[in-house]
Design a protein around this motif. Sequence first.
Motif, PDB file in Angstrom:
ATOM      1  N   MET A 223       0.818  -1.190   0.000  1.00 44.58           N
ATOM      2  CA  MET A 223       0.000   0.000   0.000  1.00 44.58           C
ATOM      3  C   MET A 223       0.867   1.261   0.000  1.00 44.58           C
ATOM      4  N   LEU A 224       1.851   1.303   0.889  1.00 46.35           N
ATOM      5  CA  LEU A 224       2.733   2.467   0.937  1.00 46.35           C
ATOM      6  C   LEU A 224       3.478   2.642  -0.384  1.00 46.35           C
ATOM      7  N   ASP A 225       3.901   1.547  -0.987  1.00 46.39           N
ATOM      8  CA  ASP A 225       4.608   1.631  -2.273  1.00 46.39           C
ATOM      9  C   ASP A 225       3.784   2.337  -3.332  1.00 46.39           C
ATOM     10  N   SER A 226       2.482   2.094  -3.343  1.00 48.61           N
ATOM     11  CA  SER A 226       1.642   2.744  -4.347  1.00 48.61           C
ATOM     12  C   SER A 226       1.554   4.246  -4.117  1.00 48.61           C
ATOM     13  N   VAL A 227       1.805   4.696  -2.893  1.00 48.56           N
ATOM     14  CA  VAL A 227       1.800   6.133  -2.589  1.00 48.56           C
ATOM     15  C   VAL A 227       3.140   6.750  -2.962  1.00 48.56           C
ATOM     16  N   ILE A 228       4.226   6.190  -2.442  1.00 50.26           N
ATOM     17  CA  ILE A 228       5.538   6.824  -2.618  1.00 50.26           C
ATOM     18  C   ILE A 228       6.097   6.697  -4.029  1.00 50.26           C
ATOM     19  N   ASN A 229       5.575   5.744  -4.799  1.00 49.78           N
ATOM     20  CA  ASN A 229       6.007   5.586  -6.186  1.00 49.78           C
ATOM     21  C   ASN A 229       5.117   6.330  -7.175  1.00 49.78           C
ATOM     22  N   ASN A 230       4.172   7.077  -6.674  1.00 52.88           N
ATOM     23  CA  ASN A 230       3.181   7.760  -7.486  1.00 52.88           C
ATOM     24  C   ASN A 230       3.714   9.099  -7.995  1.00 52.88           C
ATOM     25  N   LYS A 231       3.526   9.360  -9.286  1.00 52.23           N
ATOM     26  CA  LYS A 231       4.002  10.602  -9.909  1.00 52.23           C
ATOM     27  C   LYS A 231       3.388  11.834  -9.253  1.00 52.23           C
ATOM     28  N   GLU A 232       2.101  11.801  -8.973  1.00 45.37           N
ATOM     29  CA  GLU A 232       1.432  12.950  -8.361  1.00 45.37           C
ATOM     30  C   GLU A 232       1.955  13.210  -6.951  1.00 45.37           C
ATOM     31  N   PHE A 233       2.231  12.126  -6.201  1.00 47.39           N
ATOM     32  CA  PHE A 233       2.800  12.275  -4.863  1.00 47.39           C
ATOM     33  C   PHE A 233       4.185  12.926  -4.951  1.00 47.39           C
ATOM     34  N   THR A 234       4.988  12.499  -5.910  1.00 51.79           N
ATOM     35  CA  THR A 234       6.315  13.087  -6.110  1.00 51.79           C
ATOM     36  C   THR A 234       6.202  14.564  -6.426  1.00 51.79           C
ATOM     37  N   GLN A 235       5.273  14.930  -7.285  1.00 47.56           N
ATOM     38  CA  GLN A 235       5.082  16.344  -7.627  1.00 47.56           C
ATOM     39  C   GLN A 235       4.636  17.143  -6.407  1.00 47.56           C
ATOM     40  N   LEU A 236       3.793  16.555  -5.583  1.00 51.34           N
ATOM     41  CA  LEU A 236       3.342  17.220  -4.362  1.00 51.34           C
ATOM     42  C   LEU A 236       4.503  17.435  -3.387  1.00 51.34           C
ATOM     43  N   MET A 237       5.329  16.419  -3.211  1.00 51.22           N
ATOM     44  CA  MET A 237       6.497  16.549  -2.331  1.00 51.22           C
ATOM     45  C   MET A 237       7.437  17.634  -2.862  1.00 51.22           C
ATOM     46  N   GLN A 238       7.662  17.646  -4.170  1.00 48.01           N
ATOM     47  CA  GLN A 238       8.534  18.657  -4.781  1.00 48.01           C
ATOM     48  C   GLN A 238       7.974  20.061  -4.538  1.00 48.01           C
ATOM     49  N   LYS A 239       6.676  20.211  -4.698  1.00 49.73           N
ATOM     50  CA  LYS A 239       6.034  21.510  -4.473  1.00 49.73           C
ATOM     51  C   LYS A 239       6.193  21.955  -3.020  1.00 49.73           C
ATOM     52  N   HIS A 240       5.987  21.031  -2.083  1.00 49.36           N
ATOM     53  CA  HIS A 240       6.124  21.367  -0.667  1.00 49.36           C
ATOM     54  C   HIS A 240       7.568  21.726  -0.309  1.00 49.36           C
ATOM     55  N   MET A 241       8.517  20.997  -0.877  1.00 50.46           N
ATOM     56  CA  MET A 241       9.923  21.319  -0.625  1.00 50.46           C
ATOM     57  C   MET A 241      10.243  22.717  -1.134  1.00 50.46           C
ATOM     58  N   GLN A 242       9.789  23.026  -2.335  1.00 48.63           N
ATOM     59  CA  GLN A 242      10.036  24.352  -2.901  1.00 48.63           C
ATOM     60  C   GLN A 242       9.405  25.429  -2.017  1.00 48.63           C
ATOM     61  N   GLU A 243       8.167  25.230  -1.596  1.00 51.15           N
ATOM     62  CA  GLU A 243       7.494  26.215  -0.752  1.00 51.15           C
ATOM     63  C   GLU A 243       8.233  26.407   0.570  1.00 51.15           C
ATOM     64  N   LEU A 244       8.700  25.326   1.178  1.00 56.23           N
ATOM     65  CA  LEU A 244       9.416  25.423   2.446  1.00 56.23           C
ATOM     66  C   LEU A 244      10.753  26.137   2.263  1.00 56.23           C
ATOM     67  N   ILE A 245      11.486  25.810   1.219  1.00 56.19           N
ATOM     68  CA  ILE A 245      12.768  26.457   0.959  1.00 56.19           C
ATOM     69  C   ILE A 245      12.569  27.947   0.689  1.00 56.19           C
ATOM     70  N   VAL A 246      11.585  28.305  -0.106  1.00 54.63           N
ATOM     71  CA  VAL A 246      11.291  29.714  -0.379  1.00 54.63           C
ATOM     72  C   VAL A 246      10.920  30.430   0.923  1.00 54.63           C
ATOM     73  N   HIS A 247      10.170  29.763   1.783  1.00 55.07           N
ATOM     74  CA  HIS A 247       9.831  30.330   3.092  1.00 55.07           C
ATOM     75  C   HIS A 247      11.111  30.604   3.893  1.00 55.07           C
ATOM     76  N   PHE A 248      12.024  29.639   3.917  1.00 54.58           N
ATOM     77  CA  PHE A 248      13.285  29.845   4.641  1.00 54.58           C
ATOM     78  C   PHE A 248      14.093  30.983   4.040  1.00 54.58           C
ATOM     79  N   PHE A 249      14.096  31.100   2.717  1.00 53.32           N
ATOM     80  CA  PHE A 249      14.768  32.229   2.082  1.00 53.32           C
ATOM     81  C   PHE A 249      14.172  33.546   2.582  1.00 53.32           C
ATOM     82  N   SER A 250      12.859  33.636   2.618  1.00 52.37           N
ATOM     83  CA  SER A 250      12.199  34.886   3.003  1.00 52.37           C
ATOM     84  C   SER A 250      12.438  35.222   4.468  1.00 52.37           C
ATOM     85  N   LYS A 251      12.638  34.216   5.315  1.00 55.93           N
ATOM     86  CA  LYS A 251      12.880  34.428   6.748  1.00 55.93           C
ATOM     87  C   LYS A 251      14.373  34.466   7.080  1.00 55.93           C
TER      88      LYS A 251
END
Length: 154
Positions: free
Chosen positions: A1-29
């Motif tokens: 079950m977990l494999d179907s989540v972590i190997n999912n293209k949409e999940f990867t895109q979501l993680m990438q988006k969250h990482m970018q948002e967090l890094i940009v937040h750290f830049f701003s702070k």
Amino acid sequence: MLDSVINNKEFTQLMQKHMQELIVHFFSKEQNFGILCKIEDALFEPALPKEIVSEFRPLTLFFLAGYTFETAHIQDNCLIFEAGFGAENFGSLVRVPLVSIMQIIVDETPVMINLATHKSQEKSNKISNPKGVKDSMASFLSNPENSRFVKDKN
């Protein structure tokens, strides 16, 4: 079950988006942070000497502070920053795909963990030899000038 989540293209895109948002937040702070990344996906321009590359582990920690933090930015789904390596402080522009960042760390504590295992469609830019016995923090600390960026625990 977990494999179907972590190997999912949409999940990867979501993680990438969250990482970018967090890094940009750290830049701003203006919050320094570290990234633990898959070194095989990192690109160094100019290429690092083999004696430095041989010290990297498959998962390597980069700490973004001082000049390295000031030069950091996100472009084309990559975190890009300038850093010095080895005793000679060999300068190189480092490009790490966001999907290759496994953890974002503040004050030695992971604040984000990327569990996605799906590879993005972008071609990975790899260094020639990801093997080694030391991580980038050891290389970073080998230069006495970099000690000012390390927080004293006393």
